[in-house]
Write a protein that holds these residues in place. Structure first.
Motif, PDB file in Angstrom:
ATOM      1  N   SER A 131      18.967 -30.338  26.606  1.00  0.00           N
ATOM      2  CA  SER A 131      18.342 -30.548  27.908  1.00  0.00           C
ATOM      3  C   SER A 131      16.893 -30.077  27.842  1.00  0.00           C
ATOM      4  N   CYS A 132      16.044 -30.744  28.600  1.00  0.00           N
ATOM      5  CA  CYS A 132      14.644 -30.332  28.721  1.00  0.00           C
ATOM      6  C   CYS A 132      14.280 -30.434  30.197  1.00  0.00           C
ATOM      7  N   GLY A 133      13.246 -29.737  30.612  1.00  0.00           N
ATOM      8  CA  GLY A 133      12.869 -29.827  32.014  1.00  0.00           C
ATOM      9  C   GLY A 133      11.471 -29.294  32.242  1.00  0.00           C
ATOM     10  N   TYR A 140       9.610 -26.547  33.862  1.00  0.00           N
ATOM     11  CA  TYR A 140       9.862 -25.225  34.423  1.00  0.00           C
ATOM     12  C   TYR A 140       8.525 -24.540  34.677  1.00  0.00           C
ATOM     13  N   LEU A 175      16.960 -25.647  28.359  1.00  0.00           N
ATOM     14  CA  LEU A 175      16.954 -24.782  29.540  1.00  0.00           C
ATOM     15  C   LEU A 175      18.158 -23.846  29.561  1.00  0.00           C
ATOM     16  N   GLU A 223      16.341 -21.051  34.058  1.00  0.00           N
ATOM     17  CA  GLU A 223      15.383 -22.152  34.073  1.00  0.00           C
ATOM     18  C   GLU A 223      15.963 -23.386  34.765  1.00  0.00           C
ATOM     19  N   ASP A 224      17.224 -23.654  34.474  1.00  0.00           N
ATOM     20  CA  ASP A 224      17.888 -24.825  35.029  1.00  0.00           C
ATOM     21  C   ASP A 224      17.917 -24.754  36.557  1.00  0.00           C
ATOM     22  N   ALA A 237      14.240 -25.425  37.745  1.00  0.00           N
ATOM     23  CA  ALA A 237      13.502 -26.623  37.332  1.00  0.00           C
ATOM     24  C   ALA A 237      13.611 -27.721  38.385  1.00  0.00           C
ATOM     25  N   ASP A 258      14.663 -32.290  35.423  1.00  0.00           N
ATOM     26  CA  ASP A 258      15.202 -32.016  34.098  1.00  0.00           C
ATOM     27  C   ASP A 258      16.018 -33.208  33.616  1.00  0.00           C
ATOM     28  N   LEU A 288       9.010 -34.746  27.963  1.00  0.00           N
ATOM     29  CA  LEU A 288      10.365 -34.208  27.755  1.00  0.00           C
ATOM     30  C   LEU A 288      11.059 -34.921  26.592  1.00  0.00           C
TER      31      LEU A 288
END
Lengths: 237, 237, 237, 237, 237, 237
Positions: free
Chosen positions: C163-165, C167, C175, C179-180, C183, C186, C217
Motif C-alpha cells: 500500500s502507498c498513500g 501522508y 503505510l 499513517e493509514d 492518509a 491511499d 504512488l
C-alpha cells in the motif's frame, strides 16, 4: 432439609409412560417429579454419509424446550434462528450416551433419531432425556426386530442418567431446580444397567471440589441409576 | 508403546511464551507438543448486563481454530455462518474453568474476555486453552493491579487442565491426536494449583469404564497438572 | 516525518518464515513490521463445480483476523454469524491477485485454498496476505511438482502487494496503521515480479486526488514490490 | 468492432429520469443502454451512532439486483439469507464515492441512504448506480435546503463513474456485458465534475496490464465522466 | 363415507384439559381427535415498543411442531435456523384471531404471548391452536383479574376455529389429515361465540370453488364453532 | 367519500405494460394507481425434486419490495438476513393463486418462477402481484408454445385478484393505502376469468364481520375482477 422433603438418596417420583404418540416408532413421556420430557425415536433407513459402506448404524439425539417449560418464558430457538450452546451441548451428550448402549454393527446402516422435548422443566432435563430416550430407542429397536429388519438385538444394556450434587453441605441425589440453582458442586452421571460408567461430568461453578466429594456423588448416582433401570424395565414390561 | 515414545505419565514438551501480541492486555502462546494455542486476554470496563449493580465481574472465553490447524482443512466457522456445537461446548468449558479461579467481587464490574485460537492442533486443544488462557488472564489482572484499577488480587489460585485416557489398555497422560482417536475412554481434568477439582469430564465413546479406571486417570491428571502449574509459574517469572 | 521514522520510500522490516505449521501443504508467517499474517495453502483434489470438465484449476483465498489482532477487540466473525463486507472484499481481492500469477490449465482440475489469518494488525493486512499467500501457494505447488501430480509449473511469476498513500502531504510507501488512519489518499498495488500491474485500487475517503499523485504512488509501489519479491525469494531459498 | 457498433470512446445512450417514485426524497431511473438502475435517496434525521455529537452527517448506500435483472435468474438475496460478497463490495464502493462529494459538516447529524436497485443489467451496474445515485442524493439535498433544514449546500461537486477496459486489444469506454465478459483488463473510474479522481479500481482477472494501458483507460474515463456530468446536469435542469 | 366414519357435520372428539403445566399463567392441552396441541399463555408486564404510551396491550402467538408430531419426522426449525413460511403464516393467524376477541385497552400496556406447540398432528393444527389458545388466554386473563392487575375483563367473546372442506364431493366439517390431503377446496373459519366472523380463509389448491360451496362450508363452520365454544366453556367450568 | 374521490365500486386506474425487461421470458409492469409492481416470469427446465417422474410442472412465486417503495424506508430483507413472515405469506399466496390457473400436466416437468417486485406501494401490492404475475406467466407460456416445447396450452383461465373492505361504514373496491389502514374489515379475493373463486381471505383486525358484509365484498370483488381481466386481455392484445 431438602426443599422437597426428600431424603438425601431419594429420587423424585419417576413415571415412564410409553406409546404416547401415534406416529413415532418408539415414544415415552418421562416424568421425574415436575420435569416432564417427551421422547420419540424415529427410524431412518439411511445412515449419515460418513458411515457409507461401513455396515455401521448411528444413533443421534436432538433436544428442545418448549418456551414455557420454564418458570419465565424462554425465547423459542426457532424464532431466535439458532440453537443455544447449552442445547447443542445437551443433545451431543444424549447422543453419545445412547450410542454407548448400542452395537452399531448389529443396527446396520440406518439411523435412529431420538428427540427429547421438555414439556415442563424442574431441573435434571438432560438426565431425564437420556433415561427416557433410552426407552424410546428400545421400543424402536423392538419394532425393527419384530419386522425382521435386523436379526440380532443391537441394545447392549440399559442406559440411564441422574444428577447429584452437594446441596447445603450434603451430597444429594437427583437435584430439582431449587437444589440445582443453589448447589456449588454437581454432576451428571450416566451409567449402564450393569453399573458401568459411560460419562461423568462434574463441575463446580466458581468453586472447587475434592475427590472424596466426587466419590460420594458417584455412590449416590449408582443407587439412583439402579432404581431408574427398574423403572425403565417396568415401563417396558 | 505410545506413538510418541513418551512414558505413560509423561506430558508433551510444554512451552508458554508470554507477551506475544502487542495489543492484548495479556497474551501467551502455549505449546503442548504440536498443539499450539494463542491466548489473549482483553479487559472490558463493562460487565455483562446481568451483573449490573452487583459489584461482580465476569470472565468469559471464546475459542476458535484456524482452518488449517488440522490435518485436513476445516471449514472456517465465520464462512459457515455459525460456531459448531463443539466450539460452543469448548468455549463454555474454558470460561467456567477460568471463573473458578477468580474472585469476581475483587474484579469488580468489568469483564475479561479470553480468546483461545488454535494455530496448530494435535489433540488436547481445550486443555491447552485453559492452561494458556489462565496465564493470559493472570497477565491482564497484573495490569489492572499495577494500574490501581483494582486493589486486591482476584486470582484465587492457578487453574490448569489436562486430558488422560486409556490407550492400548493403559492409562496415559496428555493424549495427542493419535492417542485421542484410538482411546476408548478419556477425560478432561481441570484442577487448581492446590490440586482441588474444578471440572471432570469423562466419557467412553461407544463403550464404558469403571471407577477403578477413573481413579487411575485422576491420579495421572493430578501429576500432570502439578507440572503444568510449574510451567505457568516459570512463564510468568 | 513518518511516525516510525522511516524514509518516504522505506518498507517496514519484512520477514517471511516458511514451514510454520505441520499440516498445511504450504505455509508461512509474514511480518511487515507489526503486521503479522499466518498464510497456509491447502491442496484439494477437486476443483469447484463450475470448472468440471474444463481442465482448469482454481485458486481461492479466505481471510480472517483474530479478535485481538487489533488495538481494541473486534467481535469474532464466527460468533457474529457472518463475515463482514470488509472481510469478503479482502478475500476476494487476495484470490484474484493470486490467480493472476497462476496458469490454471497447468494446475489441472484441483483447487488450492489460501488462508490468511491476521495474528496482529498494524495496517496493510491485505497486502501482507497477498505477499505471504503467494509464498504459501508456491510451496504447495512445489509439493505437487515434487509428487509428480503436475508436470509443468503453474506459477507464472511472483505476485506481491503493497500500500502507498499521501501522508502529511507526501507520498509514502507501505503505510502502517497510524499513517493509514491519517492518509487522505491511499491505494493498494498488486504487481508481478516483472513489474506488471495486476490490480490497482486507489481511493480518497472523503476527498480526491490527481493523476500526478497517482503516478507518484505507482512509482513508490514499484520500488516496494521489487523489494518484496527479493524477500519472497530469500524465504524460499 | 464493438458488439454494439459504438466507437471506442462512445458511451451508451444515457438517460436519467428524475422523480420516478412518489415516496423518496430524491429519486431517478438511470439508463446506460440496457443497464437500468432505480436510485432513491432517503433522509433520516439521525446519524449513525459513531457520529454522535460530532456535528457530522453520513451518506451510505445499499445495492440490490432484481432476480431477473440478469440473463439467467439470480437467486434472491433475501431468500438466500445474506448479501453476497459482490453486493457488499459494490455498496461499500457507492457509499464511499458519494461521500467524497459531500461536506458532511454542512449536512449536519443526519444520514442519507441511497438505494440502488438494478432493474435490468447489461454491465456497468455499479458505475450507473454511482452516477444515478448522485442525482438522487442531489435532489434530497435540494429538499433539505428548500426546507431550511440546512443552510449551506453540502454538495461539493458532481460525482460520476464509468468503466473502461481493453477489449479485443483496444481501450474502450463504458463496457457492456459482452465486452465486460471478454475484457482481460478493466477498471472502474470515479471522478468529480472537475475531473479529480475519487477512486480507481483496475484489475486484470488472470492477467496483467501496463502503466501505458492504465493511462489510456484513464484518458477514456475522463472523457466519459465529462459527458455523464452533462447528463446529470440536464436531468436536474 | 369419511375415513373416520364421522357424519358430514360431525366434529372429532374434542377434549380440552386445563392447567397442564405448572409454570404458565394459563395452559391447556387441546385434543381434536389425534391432533394434540399444548397451549400456554405467558403474561409479560411490558407491551411491545410500538405501543409505548398508548395505554393499549398486545396479544401475540407463536406456533411450533415437535419434530415427530408428524407421520414422518419433520426437521426441527431451531436446527434449520429459521421458522418456515408455513409456521410464520400460522402464528400470525393465531395472533390476529385472538386479538379480535380482546379489548386491548382494558388489558393495558402489557403483552400476553400464547405458545401453541403441536405434540401430535392429524390435520387442523392451526384451528386447534386458536381454540385451545383462547382457553389459555382466558385463564391468564382470569389470573390478572383475580390479582387486581386489571379491573375490567378484556375478553370480549369466545374465539374458536374449525376447518371445513369439500371431500369426495361433499362439504364436511373438521377435516382430519386424510381428508385434508384429498380435499380440493377447504377453508379455515374463525368465529366468535356470538357467531360473528373474525377470519375466513378459503382456498382451492390447483382448483376453484363457487359461492354456493363457500356458503355450505360457512354453515358447517357455524355449527362446529358452536360446539367448540361449548367445549371451551366446559373446560373452564 | 373515498380519499381518492373514487366511487365505491371503482378500481384505481389500471395499466399493464408488457415486455418491460429484455431478459425475462415474460414480464410486465402493472400499475394500480400508485401501486407499481414489476412482474417477471422465468422458465426453468427442471421441476422441483418432489415432482421428479410425475410428469407435472410447477409454478412458484417470490415477492419483494424495494426499500423505498414505502412512505418511510423499509429495511432491505437481504440486509436483514431473512424474508419477513409477511413476505413469505404473500409469496405463498401468489404461487397458489397462479397454480390454480395452470394445468400442470400440460406444462410438463419444468418450473416457472414468477418474481413480483414492488417498485412503489400504495396498498394492494399482493393483489397487483397476482394480476400482473398472471400476465407475465401467460407470456412465458406463449414462448413455450411458440417454441414447441409444449403442445397444448397449460393456461386454464385468467387469474386476477383485488382487495375490498368496509371503509367508513361502506363496502369499497380496491383499497388504497389510506383506506387499507383505516378499514376494520377487508379481504383479498382471487377469481378466475369465469368468475370462479380461487382464494378468499377475509379478516377483521381486532373486530368482526357478518356474512352479509362478506357477501357485499364478494359482489364488489366480482365486478373488479371482471374489469381486471379486461385489462389483462388488452395488455396481451
Amino acid at each position: 432439609m431438602r426443599p422437597s422433603g426428600r431424603s438425601l438418596n431419594q429420587l423424585r417420583t419417576v413415571s415412564i409412560e410409553t406409546g404416547v404418540t401415534k406416529h413415532a416408532e418408539g415414544s415415552c413421556l418421562i416424568r421425574m417429579g415436575d420435569t416432564h420430557v417427551l421422547c420419540t425415536a424415529t427410524i431412518e433407513e439411511k445412515a449419515p454419509p460418513f458411515l457409507k459402506n461401513t455396515g455401521l448404524g448411528w444413533v443421534t439425539a436432538e433436544y428442545g424446550m418448549l418456551p414455557r417449560a420454564t418458570n419465565t418464558r424462554t425465547r423459542r430457538e426457532a424464532a431466535a434462528g439458532k440453537q443455544s450452546g447449552r442445547t447443542q451441548e445437551i443433545q451431543r451428550l444424549i447422543g453419545r450416551a445412547l450410542r454407548a448402549g448400542v452395537d452399531r454393527s448389529a443396527l446396520g446402516e440406518r439411523q435412529i433419531v431420538v428427540d427429547c422435548d421438555v414439556i415442563q422443566a424442574d431441573g435434571g432435563t438432560r438426565c431425564a432425556s437420556i433415561t427416557g430416550g433410552w426407552v424410546a430407542l428400545r421400543l424402536a429397536m423392538n419394532k425393527l426386530l419384530k419386522a425382521g429388519a435386523i436379526s440380532s438385538d443391537p441394545m447392549l444394556d440399559h442406559v440411564a442418567a441422574v444428577s447429584c450434587g452437594i446441596y447445603a453441605g450434603q451430597p444429594v441425589l437427583d437435584l430439582d431446580y431449587l437444589e440445582d440453582s443453589a448447589a456449588g458442586t454437581d454432576g451428571n452421571f450416566i451409567l449402564t444397567g450393569a453399573g458401568k460408567l459411560i460419562e461423568v461430568q462434574m463441575s463446580a461453578e466458581g468453586a472447587t471440589f475434592s475427590r472424596g466429594e466426587m466419590n460420594e456423588l458417584l455412590d449416590l448416582a449408582g443407587e439412583g441409576i439402579a432404581a431408574l433401570v427398574v423403572a425403565q424395565k417396568a415401563a417396558l414390561a
